[in-house]
Design a protein around this motif. Structure first.
Motif, short mmCIF file in Angstrom:
data_model
loop_
_atom_site.label_atom_id
_atom_site.label_comp_id
_atom_site.label_asym_id
_atom_site.label_seq_id
_atom_site.Cartn_x
_atom_site.Cartn_y
_atom_site.Cartn_z
N SER A 86 41.03 24.05 0.80
CA SER A 86 40.52 24.61 -0.47
C SER A 86 39.60 23.68 -1.25
O SER A 86 39.34 23.94 -2.43
CB SER A 86 41.71 24.98 -1.37
OG SER A 86 42.41 23.81 -1.77
N GLY A 109 36.93 22.23 -3.33
CA GLY A 109 35.85 22.84 -4.09
C GLY A 109 36.24 24.09 -4.84
O GLY A 109 35.51 24.53 -5.73
N ALA A 110 37.37 24.70 -4.50
CA ALA A 110 37.83 25.88 -5.23
C ALA A 110 38.33 25.48 -6.60
O ALA A 110 38.89 24.39 -6.78
CB ALA A 110 38.93 26.59 -4.44
N ARG A 133 39.18 21.88 -10.76
CA ARG A 133 39.23 21.91 -9.30
C ARG A 133 40.67 21.97 -8.83
O ARG A 133 41.57 21.34 -9.43
CB ARG A 133 38.61 20.65 -8.71
CG ARG A 133 37.17 20.41 -9.08
CD ARG A 133 36.21 21.13 -8.18
NE ARG A 133 34.86 20.64 -8.40
CZ ARG A 133 33.77 21.27 -8.01
NH1 ARG A 133 33.87 22.42 -7.36
NH2 ARG A 133 32.57 20.76 -8.25
N ASN A 149 36.00 22.38 5.14
CA ASN A 149 34.75 22.57 4.41
C ASN A 149 34.08 21.24 4.12
O ASN A 149 32.85 21.15 4.10
CB ASN A 149 35.00 23.33 3.11
CG ASN A 149 35.35 24.79 3.35
OD1 ASN A 149 35.94 25.14 4.37
ND2 ASN A 149 34.99 25.65 2.40
N ASP A 171 29.49 22.07 -2.60
CA ASP A 171 29.42 23.27 -3.43
C ASP A 171 28.42 24.27 -2.87
O ASP A 171 28.67 25.48 -2.85
CB ASP A 171 29.05 22.91 -4.87
CG ASP A 171 30.19 22.23 -5.62
OD1 ASP A 171 31.35 22.31 -5.15
OD2 ASP A 171 29.92 21.60 -6.65
N ASN A 214 29.95 25.82 0.24
CA ASN A 214 30.99 26.78 -0.14
C ASN A 214 30.38 28.09 -0.63
O ASN A 214 30.90 29.17 -0.34
CB ASN A 214 31.89 26.19 -1.24
CG ASN A 214 32.86 25.15 -0.71
OD1 ASN A 214 33.03 24.98 0.49
ND2 ASN A 214 33.53 24.45 -1.62
N ARG A 224 30.90 31.95 0.63
CA ARG A 224 31.28 33.07 -0.24
C ARG A 224 30.32 34.25 -0.05
O ARG A 224 30.75 35.41 -0.08
CB ARG A 224 31.29 32.63 -1.70
CG ARG A 224 32.40 31.64 -2.06
CD ARG A 224 32.42 31.40 -3.57
NE ARG A 224 33.35 30.35 -3.95
CZ ARG A 224 33.00 29.11 -4.26
NH1 ARG A 224 31.72 28.76 -4.25
NH2 ARG A 224 33.91 28.22 -4.60
N GLU A 268 35.34 31.76 -7.76
CA GLU A 268 35.42 30.31 -7.87
C GLU A 268 36.72 29.76 -7.31
O GLU A 268 36.80 28.60 -6.91
CB GLU A 268 35.26 29.87 -9.33
CG GLU A 268 36.42 30.25 -10.24
CD GLU A 268 36.35 29.56 -11.60
OE1 GLU A 268 35.36 28.85 -11.86
OE2 GLU A 268 37.30 29.74 -12.38
N ASN A 324 37.09 29.23 -1.70
CA ASN A 324 35.93 28.49 -1.19
C ASN A 324 35.41 29.01 0.15
O ASN A 324 34.52 28.41 0.74
CB ASN A 324 36.24 26.99 -1.09
CG ASN A 324 37.18 26.66 0.07
OD1 ASN A 324 37.67 27.54 0.78
ND2 ASN A 324 37.46 25.37 0.25
#
Length: 369
Positions: free
Chosen positions: A168, A170-171, A177, A194, A255, A258, A262, A284, A287
């Motif tokens: 996860s 970056g989520a 965060r 990621n 980012d 990611n 998405r 948000e 990710n």
């Protein structure tokens, strides 16, 4: 790309080729510097990771499982203790807890998210005769569990809580965060993550100075100073300079990568129908690590995807409590949703370098499920 070409589940080479020149440059820099373990690249990465996650401390270690083990040890987990976690996340916390001589106890997951929830955690704690030493919340598939609610439950019971952010990074939730909510958090830099290295690596995050110091001591033999062992559970778990330098190149792109995930996942979301549910929604707090669908006829669907030249996988097919451990019999707990989910989930390709044509082919196949 021809329509009959095979779509891989992942292709790490595509992403590596895009930044090959930068990678070659930092590898050469490390070789020229002549400092290969816990040097300037390593220290700079710790600072950059802490800033990115939004915590005071990032402590690099050898891999994600070491990160979990050291976080659990720092949280006070010892032989004979219990660790509450989920059973649908690949057994990584189970392995880490058992390395400490502790017993993993499994909490069921929410039927909608397939993540630990405040309700499932409260029910697990109600059923346990003893107070657990720690709770590990796995942010599975790239989606954050309801971590703010889970932290409240942990605080009410006086239990240390750890976030597993391996999938996860970056989520975010409420402007923070994932990895910044719990007492400690961990991640893995395995190449498929990621934020992945070109080898193994991991990290522990915390805002607690004492916990950070404990993890730093444990990752290098339990030294209080060089050659002076004063801390329990010392071991050798260090991230090398080349991997740190590589991760410093890749972190600024996280980012952006990611967001590409998405966008692809959003295309898949448009294909959902009565017979097939897309597990997550692009936001948000997700990710895009994995694209997971929920279906009842998985074997047929996998065969159909294979016939269409699309590689799929299952994350994960065997729940922790049904693994064939040679020396461990998991405690019986109500895990109905977990056992249903592992039979009815399927992961389809999702990585930033998928072409528009590949995404279209996968989307068409999803519509036909």
């Amino acid at each position: 790309m021809h329509n009959n070409s095979k779509i891989p589940f992942n292709d790490l080479g595509r992403g590596t080729r895009a930044i090959r020149g930068q990678l070659d440059g930092v590898i050469a820099r490390v070789v020229s510097n002549g400092w290969f373990v816990m040097g300037p690249e390593h220290d700079a990465l710790e600072r950059e990771l802490a800033s990115y996650v939004g915590v005071k401390h990032a402590i690099n270690v050898g891999n994600g499982t070491d990160a979990l083990e050291l976080a659990l040890a720092a949280a006070g987990v010892t032989r004979g203790g219990t660790v509450v976690t989920v059973a649908n996340a690949g057994a990584y916390t189970t392995i880490a807890a058992r390395l400490l001589g502790a017993e993993p106890v499994y909490c069921d997951v929410d039927a909608t998210t397939l993540l630990m929830s405040a309700a499932t955690l409260n029910e697990t704690l109600r059923l346990l005769p003893e107070k657990p030493h720690a709770i590990v919340v796995t942010h599975l598939y790239g989606a954050l569990a309801p971590i703010e609610e889970l932290v409240i439950v942990a605080r009410e019971h006086g239990i240390r809580i750890i976030e597993d952010c391996a999938q996860s990074m970056g989520a975010s939730e409420s402007g923070r965060r994932g990895g910044s909510f719990a007492d400690l958090s961990t991640t893995s830099f395995y190449p498929t993550k990621n934020l992945g290295a070109l080898g193994d690596g991991g990290a522990v995050f915390t805002n607690d100075d004492d916990l950070a110091d404990t993890v730093r001591r444990m990752r290098q033999y339990g030294w209080a100073s060089k050659y002076s062992i004063e801390y329990a559970h010392g071991r050798n778990s260090r991230l090398d300079e080349i991997q740190a330098a590589i991760l410093r190149i890749k972190l600024p792109f996280l980012d952006q990568q990611n967001e590409k995930r998405r966008v692809i996942h959003s295309a898949y979301e448009k294909t959902a129908h009565d017979g097939m549910r897309i597990l997550n929604r692009s936001s948000e707090s997700f990710n895009g690590h994995l694209a997971v669908i929920v279906i009842e006829n998985r074997d047929k669907v996998r065969a159909d995807f294979a016939a269409a030249g699309i590689t799929t996988d299952v994350h994960y097919p065997i729940p922790d409590h049904q693994q064939k451990y040679a020396d461990f019999m998991p405690r019986a707990m109500p895990l109905e949703v977990t056992e249903w989910a592992v039979r009815n989930i399927l992961s389809v390709p999702l990585f930033p370098e998928l072409s528009t044509e590949e995404v279209s082919r996968i989307s068409r196949a999803l519509k036909l499920v």
